[in-house]
Design a protein around this motif. Structure first.
Motif: not given
Length: 127
Positions: A116-117, A119-127
C-alpha cells in the motif's frame, strides 16, 4: 440467568463466559463444517472430476487388478490432458492482444500483492 450487575453479586466474567459458550454451541449446531484439503501445487484445471478419477485409479492400483488399473489410469490421463489443454487454450485466447490481462494473469499466478502506498504524513511521523 439474568445479569443484574456487579452490585447484585453477579460476576461479569461468568456471564460473559456463559453467553460466549452458548453462542459457540449455536454456531456448532447451525453452521455446517466442511474440510477441504488444499495443496500448494494444486492446479486451477485440476477439477473435482479429476480428483475422483485419480482416487479411482489409486483404488484400482491397491486392489491389484491390472486390467482395472490400466483402464482407470488411461481414463485419468486422458481427462487430465483434456483439462490442461482446455485451460491453456482459454488462458491464451483471453489474453491474446491484451497486455493488461497478461499482467493480471501473472499477478494471479504469482499471488503478487502490491504494497500500500505511504502518504507523506506516514513517512515523517514514523508510523
Amino acid at each position: 440467568m439474568e445479569w443484574a450487575g456487579p452490585e447484585a453479586g453477579n460476576n461479569l466474567d461468568e456471564y460473559t463466559d456463559t453467553v460466549t459458550s452458548f453462542i459457540s454451541f449455536c454456531e456448532e449446531v447451525c453452521v455446517p463444517v466442511r474440510t477441504r484439503k488444499i495443496y500448494n501445487n494444486d492446479k486451477p484445471w485440476f477439477t473435482a472430476q479429476l480428483r475422483r478419477l485419480r482416487s479411482e485409479k489409486e483404488e484400482a492400483r491397491r486392489s491389484g487388478d491390472k486390467d482395472r488399473f490400466k483402464e482407470a489410469k488411461y481414463r485419468f490421463a486422458k481427462a487430465a490432458k483434456e483439462a490442461n489443454t482446455a485451460s491453456q487454450r482459454n488462458c491464451s485466447s483471453s489474453s491474446l492482444g491484451n497486455p493488461a490481462s497478461v499482467w493480471k494473469g501473472l499477478k494471479t499466478i504469482t499471488n503478487y500483492k502490491p504494497k500500500s502506498p505511504q502518504t507523506s504524513d506516514n513517512l515523517f511521523s514514523g508510523k
